[in-house]
Design a protein around this motif. Structure first.
Motif, PDB file in Angstrom:
ATOM      1  N   ARG A   1      -2.832  -2.630  41.806  1.00 57.82           N
ATOM      2  CA  ARG A   1      -2.257  -3.049  43.024  1.00 57.82           C
ATOM      3  C   ARG A   1      -1.226  -4.099  42.714  1.00 57.82           C
ATOM      4  N   GLN A   2      -1.669  -4.952  41.514  1.00 60.40           N
ATOM      5  CA  GLN A   2      -0.817  -5.952  40.869  1.00 60.40           C
ATOM      6  C   GLN A   2      -0.463  -5.956  39.268  1.00 60.40           C
ATOM      7  N   ARG A   3      -1.311  -5.175  38.768  1.00 63.01           N
ATOM      8  CA  ARG A   3      -1.027  -4.971  37.327  1.00 63.01           C
ATOM      9  C   ARG A   3      -0.638  -3.859  36.912  1.00 63.01           C
ATOM     10  N   ARG A   4       0.167  -3.590  35.489  1.00 64.86           N
ATOM     11  CA  ARG A   4       0.695  -2.280  35.179  1.00 64.86           C
ATOM     12  C   ARG A   4       0.620  -2.378  33.680  1.00 64.86           C
ATOM     13  N   VAL A   5       0.347  -1.088  33.225  1.00 60.21           N
ATOM     14  CA  VAL A   5       0.222  -0.985  31.877  1.00 60.21           C
ATOM     15  C   VAL A   5       1.094   0.381  31.377  1.00 60.21           C
ATOM     16  N   TYR A   6       1.574   0.250  30.200  1.00 60.08           N
ATOM     17  CA  TYR A   6       2.348   1.605  29.908  1.00 60.08           C
ATOM     18  C   TYR A   6       1.956   1.802  28.168  1.00 60.08           C
ATOM     19  N   TYR A   7       1.563   3.246  28.169  1.00 56.66           N
ATOM     20  CA  TYR A   7       1.322   3.720  26.804  1.00 56.66           C
ATOM     21  C   TYR A   7       1.986   4.870  26.465  1.00 56.66           C
ATOM     22  N   THR A   8       2.661   4.838  25.207  1.00 55.43           N
ATOM     23  CA  THR A   8       3.580   5.542  24.798  1.00 55.43           C
ATOM     24  C   THR A   8       3.018   6.971  24.600  1.00 55.43           C
ATOM     25  N   GLY A   9       1.709   7.232  24.319  1.00 60.57           N
ATOM     26  CA  GLY A   9       1.295   8.369  23.306  1.00 60.57           C
ATOM     27  C   GLY A   9       2.184   8.381  21.932  1.00 60.57           C
ATOM     28  N   ASP A  10       2.343   9.658  21.631  1.00 59.46           N
ATOM     29  CA  ASP A  10       3.214   9.630  20.388  1.00 59.46           C
ATOM     30  C   ASP A  10       4.585   9.989  20.898  1.00 59.46           C
ATOM     31  N   SER A  11       5.634   9.442  20.281  1.00 63.41           N
ATOM     32  CA  SER A  11       6.893   9.764  20.753  1.00 63.41           C
ATOM     33  C   SER A  11       8.172   8.997  19.763  1.00 63.41           C
ATOM     34  N   GLY A  12       8.924   9.719  19.488  1.00 65.60           N
ATOM     35  CA  GLY A  12      10.298   9.195  18.970  1.00 65.60           C
ATOM     36  C   GLY A  12      10.930   8.259  20.120  1.00 65.60           C
ATOM     37  N   TYR A  13      11.710   7.365  19.668  1.00 67.94           N
ATOM     38  CA  TYR A  13      12.539   6.522  20.443  1.00 67.94           C
ATOM     39  C   TYR A  13      13.508   7.268  21.351  1.00 67.94           C
ATOM     40  N   PHE A  14      13.757   7.048  22.422  1.00 69.00           N
ATOM     41  CA  PHE A  14      14.813   7.895  23.246  1.00 69.00           C
ATOM     42  C   PHE A  14      14.938   6.994  24.577  1.00 69.00           C
TER      43      PHE A  14
ATOM     44  N   THR B   1       2.400  -3.391  27.160  1.00 72.11           N
ATOM     45  CA  THR B   1       2.784  -1.986  26.660  1.00 72.11           C
ATOM     46  C   THR B   1       1.943  -1.651  25.295  1.00 72.11           C
ATOM     47  N   LEU B   2       1.296  -0.561  25.199  1.00 70.81           N
ATOM     48  CA  LEU B   2       0.643  -0.022  24.042  1.00 70.81           C
ATOM     49  C   LEU B   2       1.694   1.021  23.457  1.00 70.81           C
ATOM     50  N   ILE B   3       1.922   0.726  22.411  1.00 67.16           N
ATOM     51  CA  ILE B   3       3.118   1.410  21.586  1.00 67.16           C
ATOM     52  C   ILE B   3       2.689   1.851  20.228  1.00 67.16           C
ATOM     53  N   GLN B   4       3.058   2.996  20.027  1.00 65.92           N
ATOM     54  CA  GLN B   4       2.863   3.720  18.639  1.00 65.92           C
ATOM     55  C   GLN B   4       3.888   3.086  17.594  1.00 65.92           C
ATOM     56  N   ILE B   5       3.182   2.588  16.285  1.00 66.29           N
ATOM     57  CA  ILE B   5       3.914   1.773  15.472  1.00 66.29           C
ATOM     58  C   ILE B   5       3.777   2.735  14.021  1.00 66.29           C
ATOM     59  N   GLY B   6       2.769   3.714  14.060  1.00 61.99           N
ATOM     60  CA  GLY B   6       2.549   4.310  12.624  1.00 61.99           C
ATOM     61  C   GLY B   6       2.821   5.513  12.333  1.00 61.99           C
ATOM     62  N   ALA B   7       2.530   5.991  11.324  1.00 61.88           N
ATOM     63  CA  ALA B   7       2.972   7.639  10.946  1.00 61.88           C
ATOM     64  C   ALA B   7       4.185   7.997  11.049  1.00 61.88           C
ATOM     65  N   TYR B   8       5.207   6.757  10.313  1.00 65.91           N
ATOM     66  CA  TYR B   8       6.617   7.285  10.535  1.00 65.91           C
ATOM     67  C   TYR B   8       7.404   7.705   9.284  1.00 65.91           C
TER      68      TYR B   8
ATOM     69  N   ALA C   1      11.839  11.165  12.251  1.00 59.73           N
ATOM     70  CA  ALA C   1      12.433  10.001  12.998  1.00 59.73           C
ATOM     71  C   ALA C   1      12.383  10.402  14.645  1.00 59.73           C
ATOM     72  N   SER C   2      12.671  11.565  14.823  1.00 63.51           N
ATOM     73  CA  SER C   2      12.845  11.890  16.285  1.00 63.51           C
ATOM     74  C   SER C   2      11.556  12.311  17.039  1.00 63.51           C
ATOM     75  N   ILE C   3      10.568  12.468  16.313  1.00 63.17           N
ATOM     76  CA  ILE C   3       9.027  12.416  17.083  1.00 63.17           C
ATOM     77  C   ILE C   3       8.208  11.323  16.858  1.00 63.17           C
ATOM     78  N   HIS C   4       8.312  10.100  16.074  1.00 60.63           N
ATOM     79  CA  HIS C   4       7.565   9.173  15.687  1.00 60.63           C
ATOM     80  C   HIS C   4       8.603   7.741  15.519  1.00 60.63           C
ATOM     81  N   MET C   5       8.079   6.936  16.371  1.00 60.64           N
ATOM     82  CA  MET C   5       9.145   5.559  16.137  1.00 60.64           C
ATOM     83  C   MET C   5       8.751   4.714  14.845  1.00 60.64           C
ATOM     84  N   PHE C   6       9.844   4.185  14.350  1.00 57.11           N
ATOM     85  CA  PHE C   6       9.729   3.045  13.614  1.00 57.11           C
ATOM     86  C   PHE C   6       9.331   1.788  14.270  1.00 57.11           C
TER      87      PHE C   6
END
Length: 379
Positions: free
Chosen positions: A259-272, A288-295, A300-305
């Protein structure tokens, strides 16, 4: 007599070699015993019919937005040479420090928002009195085999039987480091929470014994309400596949909204460009919970730096950034600590609020711990 002894010796040696070969075959069979089941299920029946109606599905597979490659390139000799002989420091030099979660400080349930990162992408969200688990992987390896594949660099900070009551379990896609058969089976036995998954992933859960009434499959932009939370399957830029078949299931990111709080999780993704659209449609996000590894530049299109992760956080209209998808499995050529070093530098340069917890450490989103560089002591 000597010739007889030699013959007997050869027979004994031959028998021992035969026994060793049989033992080796038996060992291989034991190691591979769960592989067929771990590969999961396939689209069929009503599930296949529903997938065919998805805007993301055509020519028998799921797709990213037009113009985006959807699979990582095949390894070449240079990549294999680097994997075997490269000078990168891809493991920590000492044990990763783990934290045993303690009881959370009592707060107004309507304002509660905590995050406990267990390692890699596996994370528990405590939101307004509810508990949501992301991409749970407790196995020693992220692989269809218990004997082969990338091995954990640290133990899970808690056992599966120590988890609290869960209200929902979210899966972002079906790669082994995000969807683990043994973990799913144990959570099915120990918990009653539904599994919310992208289209097609339910076929795997079916094969592993998850009851049909606990499987909720969603397409991008579809929302399911559970335990007074609105959970939305959102777009991502990635690919899927277990075994040789690719993109037979969808991949996603997730929005968890109380109702008041919001969270976002990227899963695995390139930047888009989808991050800005998600931020406009569902944000702003408290965390935000953002993927940073395995790049790598090769995918580059499917995992972010890490620098792109900070840009994505800004696009999403995020408050606190908590990095995930690093430290637990060795899945790329970069140094073990490089993702978080780069992230920290970029976050400071752009004045982004950042928390980098140890595995198991609870982050209270409204009062996060300061970044102390704990990983640098073991890099």
């Amino acid at each position: 007599m000597r010739d007889s002894k030699k013959v007997t010796g050869r027979r004994i040696s031959g028998s021992m070699a035969g026994l060793a070969a049989l033992a080796g075959l038996a060992g291989l069979a034991w190691a591979a015993r769960d592989v067929p089941a771990a590969l999961g299920g396939r689209l069929a029946g009503a599930r296949a019919d529903r997938a065919a109606r998805s805007p993301q599905f055509r020519d028998g597979v799921f797709h990213n937005r037009p113009g985006t490659p959807i699979t990582a390139p095949a390894p070449d000799r240079n990549l294999l040479r680097e994997l075997l002989f490269g000078k990168q420091k891809r493991r920590p030099s000492a044990p990763v420090p783990l934290v045993r979660p303690v009881a959370a400080t009592p707060v107004d349930p309507a304002r509660e928002l905590n995050v406990i990162w267990y390692g890699h992408a596996t994370t528990l969200i405590e939101i307004e009195g509810r508990r949501v688990l992301l991409d749970p992987v407790w196995s020693e390896r992220c692989s269809p085999s218990a004997a082969l594949g990338p091995r954990r660099l640290h133990e899970p900070p808690v056992r599966l039987d120590e988890l609290p009551h869960l209200d929902a379990i979210l899966i972002s896609h079906d790669h082994y480091d995000h969807l683990d058969m043994a973990t799913v089976r144990e959570l099915t036995a120990r918990q009653s929470a539904p599994f919310l998954v992208p289209l097609g992933v339910g076929a795997h859960l079916d094969r592993w014994g998850v009851p049909a009434d606990r499987i909720v499959e969603l397409d991008w932009a579809q929302t399911h309400r559970v335990a007074e939370l609105e959970i939305t399957c959102a777009a991502a830029q990635h690919f899927s596949g277990r075994g040789l078949r690719r993109n037979g299931t969808l991949w996603s990111s997730w929005v968890v909204a109380g109702r008041q709080r919001r969270v976002y999780y990227t899963g695995d993704s390139g930047y888009f460009a989808g991050y800005a659209e998600i931020g406009a449609a569902y944000g702003p996000f408290d965390v935000t919970l953002i993927q940073i590894g395995a790049y790598d530049h090769a995918w580059a299109s499917i995992h972010m730096f890490p620098e792109e992760a900070v840009t994505a956080h800004a696009d999403l209209r995020g408050g606190l950034l908590v990095p995930v998808h690093w430290a637990t499995f060795n899945l790329a050529l970069h140094d073990w600590s490089e993702p978080v070093d780069r992230l920290w530098a970029e976050a400071k340069a752009r004045d982004v609020r950042l928390a980098v917890p140890r595995p198991g450490e609870r982050v209270t989103v409204d009062d996060p711990p300061s970044v102390d560089g704990w990983w640098q002591a073991i890099a």
